[in-house]
Design an enzyme around this catalytic site. Structure first.
Site, PDB file in Angstrom:
ATOM      1  N   GLU A 143      38.359  -6.043  44.566  1.00 36.32           N
ATOM      2  CA  GLU A 143      37.488  -7.213  44.760  1.00 36.32           C
ATOM      3  C   GLU A 143      36.837  -7.197  46.139  1.00 36.32           C
ATOM      4  O   GLU A 143      35.680  -7.573  46.293  1.00 36.32           O
ATOM      5  CB  GLU A 143      38.292  -8.500  44.560  1.00 36.32           C
ATOM      6  N   SER A 144      37.584  -6.773  47.161  1.00 35.99           N
ATOM      7  CA  SER A 144      36.964  -6.758  48.493  1.00 35.99           C
ATOM      8  C   SER A 144      36.026  -5.566  48.633  1.00 35.99           C
ATOM      9  O   SER A 144      35.041  -5.637  49.364  1.00 35.99           O
ATOM     10  CB  SER A 144      38.015  -6.782  49.602  1.00 35.99           C
ATOM     11  N   ASP A 190      52.662   0.924  47.227  1.00 35.69           N
ATOM     12  CA  ASP A 190      53.779   0.211  47.853  1.00 35.69           C
ATOM     13  C   ASP A 190      53.309  -1.223  48.093  1.00 35.69           C
ATOM     14  O   ASP A 190      53.144  -1.673  49.217  1.00 35.69           O
ATOM     15  CB  ASP A 190      54.169   0.914  49.165  1.00 35.69           C
ATOM     16  N   ASN A 220      39.581  -3.127  34.863  1.00 36.41           N
ATOM     17  CA  ASN A 220      40.377  -2.353  35.829  1.00 36.41           C
ATOM     18  C   ASN A 220      41.851  -2.261  35.451  1.00 36.41           C
ATOM     19  O   ASN A 220      42.742  -2.618  36.234  1.00 36.41           O
ATOM     20  CB  ASN A 220      40.267  -3.023  37.211  1.00 36.41           C
ATOM     21  N   ARG A 274      45.470  -1.087  35.188  1.00 39.10           N
ATOM     22  CA  ARG A 274      46.338  -0.252  36.007  1.00 39.10           C
ATOM     23  C   ARG A 274      47.653   0.002  35.264  1.00 39.10           C
ATOM     24  O   ARG A 274      48.502  -0.883  35.171  1.00 39.10           O
ATOM     25  CB  ARG A 274      46.668  -0.958  37.338  1.00 39.10           C
ATOM     26  N   ASP A 320      33.898  -0.192  41.829  1.00 45.59           N
ATOM     27  CA  ASP A 320      33.686  -1.461  42.548  1.00 45.59           C
ATOM     28  C   ASP A 320      32.289  -1.504  43.155  1.00 45.59           C
ATOM     29  O   ASP A 320      31.664  -2.568  43.224  1.00 45.59           O
ATOM     30  CB  ASP A 320      34.730  -1.616  43.654  1.00 45.59           C
TER      31      ASP A 320
END
Lengths: 326, 326, 326, 326, 326, 326
Positions: free
Chosen positions: F39-40, F109, F172, F174, F267
């Protein structure tokens, strides 16, 4: 002398990420990677000083966990008893190195690490087989990580004692992990069993409420009173170190250093002390060996005491700076 | 004043490989490359201080040998008399820089280098033609490298003397290359001819068996006794330098430094002394110029004295640290 | 307290190119990039210490100009009033960092920069709208850059005064830009208006012809006599700082530092002083805050005072080096 | 054959600053430094290919200017005729290297450079002494920099012609410096004198209004018509190069490359062509030599054609990629 | 299956120094350090693919020699049989990596290395004890280094054969070390004994005078005729590999790669072949495993095949590029 | 048009640590730091393309969290609505970049990160005030992180819809975070509300069990059937992208690229599509803008689409590689 290992250690080792060149967090765009953990720092020092040493931990089996093991292996530490898991994570810490008056800053990111989930059943029975080692070393960091880690520390100290090994313990109080009260409740029964207790002066004062009005000697004696079975070693940074075995107080000044890598100095001291004491059974000599190893470490970047045995011994012999010998 | 060169030097120059950032050998994965050799260090210093200087050597004609020549050329040293060969190898050395109490460590890998195979017939006759130079400088390192190199050193000193040049010699004793006895046997006849002898205090004591009970003045006089033709310069590191020409002892304290690059300080001293002496024929001034050039060098990474003449002279004038002038 | 900004600053900011690792110009093959300019250094310090601050300048709209703005933005400085142009160039400077006795060397390449062409009409009227700020800060560097820049500095000080803002001025005399006579002719009328005058001791002596025979106190009083409307702050490097408001002289010693990045220390002092003074209106406290901020800056690479407010305040509280708190 | 130089060149050389590793401007915190300028690129190529070559320019005498000279010297170019000044500045350019579809971006910061202020009187008379050279090379960039630079270019071409040297000119049209009309007005009289004209196809089309409907052959013939005294060389990037001497059109395909450093490819072509042509007076061979040198350059980072003569000739002989020969 | 090692290898390993980032020798100021040697490359590949492997050599006991051992240890290779000496030197090589049309360049500096002085008596008898290994691997590089090294190679092949181990040999002809005639004279008696012979196609053609008019199949059959005891493997770079065991010719195309590190590809092939063959005794499968390991190696910087077993097997299974699995 | 923001986004952003220079984990001793989060990444692309955009998340207030915010701020993204906490940790991921056939490897992580503990009450009511934005964008990653994150995603989509904003969602998927079944159960109700659905072809096939026998068109129509309110965009990597709004299928081929930084390409596509669509309300144009932005991103290291608007538009106009314009 026919043991497989001289020393077995147990604890958590982390990857350390540091901005290069004394930069602030705000300035860096890369991190240098080091490997650091109190017990494995000591293990590396022991190996470099000629001891056979095994380090036990629980590590996530990914590229990060393998970095840790590979680093220890290449400096001579046995990692064949490490417990590998697909679960959990590798502990990390971030260090910004400062210079006066800017203090170094540490961000720990070690929660939920693989070691915090360790269980007694993870430890292989054969570890405590006759002849496997003659010394067990651990620190007060491990029981602070989780109740599971505290339980396994207790268990291993017990088993090592029954196996007839000597025990050493470094208090290494971490205020970011627990309170003095919590630390005392967990560690006192452990320390009560050990033969050798290392403590930074500052930790001893904080844990046992020994204020500035008590002299260093008084702190040393107070520890000995509490833990009569142990020889007590108090490390006082630039003021050197002291040992008390109930009969005599030994004093050792610090060697002169230009500090490049301060972290791990205490662990290097422990390595030097143990390496010498195991060979010579001589407290005064061991203190000197510890101080020289710590001083060498201060001149080495990173956490690991990548010292040379000949250089440590030359420093003890000369008590001064090495020269370039062309 | 109408010579082509002020100074001709002769010796071996090596590539130096150093782990970056004060790392230990165990920590590095790259080496920084520097170019270093006592005589070419002095040659670069001389060129930066305004002298015309030529450096003579024998080099393998590959990328490594050309690195050396290219570096010297760009700092103003003439290399047109270098003897190039397809044979042999380029001398190397590896330096781990330490900090107290960890001493710097050097691994030399210079055996079988091109210079060790040099022969008198390699030296072009025209070198000693009238007007080509007025000073010849060499050191005690070159004759230590091989009997061939010692023979050519002897030959060149002879030829330079016959050409009417002044001769200077820096003892630069290297215990990794030969014993004091070997060094004396070879060097004494060479030194007997020279006009100017540089010696580190430590080397003088070791070579001529002058122990701690002899004062620095006594060492200086002992050298002058042995080599009555030469002005003798004794360099004593942080304790400064002395000169004795038979009439008077000159003393020069060292300038204050924050040492960044200690190697090459002595060669920088020699460069400063010679550059000044050739211009002014004044021992006291030359000592001061030498000390200032050495101090400047200490603040510069690598082996080469990349000093600025105006800054050396400003240091002499002020005797203190330069300020940023915005 | 309801102003949009606490402080508005105006000046030129340059890209700084520095050889890495204390190398000489002759040794480097890359430059580290920093962003530096007296007024924006102060602006960054103010922002990091909790003030709302806007920096005004004229910048060429290319990748270099945007590097400057992006850097200031990320450290919390408002750049929305910057005047962008397709013309002219971005000011640069090159810094070789030295160590004793090798002085740092600066090459300025700032002529023809965008700020030197600024005009009164470039400044947006709304800047001086009620409630936009309460303090305006500039330095003696800007009027030295060009007569256009001097004219706009004059204009902005006027407008800020009429808007009822407080004014501060740092003399920051740059001898590479103009003579003391030129500086005085331009700056005296400006300083006559300000409420707060910062001056390095050296600049005060040089500009106002106050020689070594005048004590620091006399210099301070001489400045106050000339500029009776202003509180005068004299910064004396390692000797600390003084303030005189006409009633009382305040003294503040310097904090101990291991200097890593000397440039920008004075700008950091100004930031610390202003940040504290704006909040507390207390000269003694502001001096201490300034000194602590400057000391912190000295330990940080680059020009910008990337200080932490909590650490500055802890330093003031303890007056000593921070410890690693594990 | 007894000339001091084979070729004299004249032009501006800049420092180039490039973000490492294909980073965008926004991502970098350092710049790699290269040295680049069309005429000195060609000079370096000529020197590496065995020619004696001198480069003339006007440079500011500071660390930046000396970086340029030192770089050229170490690759074998004579800089003894460079005009040094305390005034003005060193030209710079900033290069962001792109990859498809992100184009490389250049920011020029070369205005007000030392070369733009050059005067006829700066040029030493002795340059055009008999036997000093036999070829003069310049490009269309220099006259674009300033009217002073254009005037000196005109002067030098005149003087070189009178000295009986051959003249070559590379059009190298820079649209950021001037319009096609301006370029033509200045360059046509210059080109009218030369013996050898190099032009990129794109420049020829743009300057002489030769659109896509004209074939490459037509462009070549159009140039020859305009400049009947010159052999015309048209470089067409991956499509190779052509030459026309009025009798015959020579064609040379490009060699296969994996491009690492595209900038300077044209200058390398010129170097290869000239080096061969001067030795062999054979257009076909010179074209092949130019193409091979350009291909080699494409595989080398930076602007300079750091080619090896043996490798260029091996490439010509094999027409294919070199292998590692272990 | 109960052997201590699956494979024992013997040979020389060098430190490799490489300019970073595809720079030419003329451009670099540092070297990246890698560890490379045909036999130890293969050993590392075997260890990473799950085999127990020991590497035997003679190494100088200094920081350089220990770098080699430490690197091999951390990737899982046993070095406990390495013969350490205070004498001689560590072999070095310098690699400039090129891109088309600039070929990579190698400077070997391996003469006088410790391995060239090895003697039969250096080899510990216990090496060939029952159960210590089941395979011995060496290459044609080792006997080329010195007659001493050739003698020990002969000795070890003999002893390994008598111990009942399988033998493999990679021809690896190095024209910088000896002529085809010399190589044949020494290697033919060695190869006559082995069970498995690897040869690059180019080496086979050069050593056995098999010109371009002979097909690859003919080369393969010619080798088999000469060495009837061995299965012959011919590696043909991008054209894949072939094997002939006397009954059937096996063909294996190469996997697609984007080459990052070409050196060591053949050694990786050998590692993959052996690792698979030892487990499965299946020539076709072993060829595929070898080709996949070599392809993986091509994508890895440096000499060592730091492959993951799961990834090699996934490549074999898919025959295509791995995807990022988020 | 009078909204404060054009787009508000919500999601997690991590620090990414990558070995430099295509090294394997085993080879690196440092990590390059990048900032990445779907998103960023899109937010940065939108800001660079001229939109006003705010990114919302929950971040731990330490040096690592501030690195993320500082990076987004400097590229123009508003972070004033980020929720800062002293608790929890910053999500990290480790990326080893591969080259064929070695696939890139990711170690996440990110468990226990600050965003996984977000609550509805953390979201400031004023966010959805009239005029604050007109578009809300989120992805299927956020609800996969924790049930708390899923709940807040649901809440924000609801609130945004009620505020009259348009909604877009990028699937998206995952697989390291959840199964297709889990993803569907959570995401379907969310997608049912949105106006614009982006999905990689691979994700659509995997989530909705659309196998290889279904054509791309069939997949597109199947999505549209399921989510009739949304315009559906299917991105197919090098095969371009398709859009279906119920009336017409739009096709857009991919632009040619030399991929340097593959991560974040999707993105960037989203950013390009949205930036264009918001301005022009034209699906075909938005697809082209998305494809051009993605292609540009592929040529940029790191996760962030640091594109220039003028270059994206030039690429669309030319449909080919940019040239260096000197």
């Amino acid at each position: 002398m026919n043991n497989k290992f001289d020393v077995v250690t147990f604890g958590e080792t982390m990857l350390r990420f540091t901005p290069p060149g004394l930069q602030r967090w705000e300035q860096t765009h890369s991190f240098e990677i080091h490997v650091g953990g109190s017990e494995s720092n000591t293990a590396v020092g022991l190996a470099r000083l000629g001891c056979r040493v095994s380090w036990i931990s629980r590590l996530t089996d990914n590229a990060l966990g393998r970095m840790i093991a590979r680093t220890l292996i290449q400096h001579g530490v046995d990692t064949s008893s490490v417990i590998w898991t697909e679960e959990d994570r590798v502990g990390l810490y971030f260090l910004e190195e400062g210079r006066t008056p800017r203090g170094s800053q540490i961000i720990y990111d070690r929660r939920h690490s693989a070691l915090t989930k360790i269980q007694r059943s993870d430890i292989n029975e054969s570890l405590f087989a006759p002849g496997n080692s003659r010394w067990f070393h651990c620190t007060g960091i491990t029981p602070a990580l989780s109740s599971a880690a505290a339980d396994v520390t207790t268990y291993m100290l017990d088993r090592a004692k029954h196996a007839g090994w000597k025990l050493s313990f470094d208090i290494n109080y971490r205020r970011k992990l627990w309170t003095p009260q919590q630390a005392l409740a967990v560690c006192q029964p452990l320390i009560a069993q050990v033969d050798l207790l290392f403590s930074p002066l500052r930790d001893a004062r904080e844990l046992f409420s020994l204020g500035a009005h008590e002299s260093v000697d008084q702190v040393l004696r107070a520890l000995k009173d509490r833990f009569p079975n142990a020889t007590v070693i108090l490390t006082c940074g630039p003021d050197g170190a002291l040992a008390f075995n109930g009969q005599r107080i030994y004093e050792q000044p610090a060697f002169v250093t230009e500090p490049i890598g301060r972290l791990g100095g205490g662990d290097a001291f422990t390595a030097g002390y143990l390496a010498s004491y195991i060979r010579n059974d001589d407290i005064a000599l061991a203190l000197r060996y510890g101080a020289a190893t710590a001083a060498m470490k201060y001149s080495i970047p990173g956490d690991l005491p990548l010292v040379d045995r000949y250089a440590v011994e030359a420093l003890i012999a000369l008590g001064e700076t090495q020269q370039i010998n062309r």
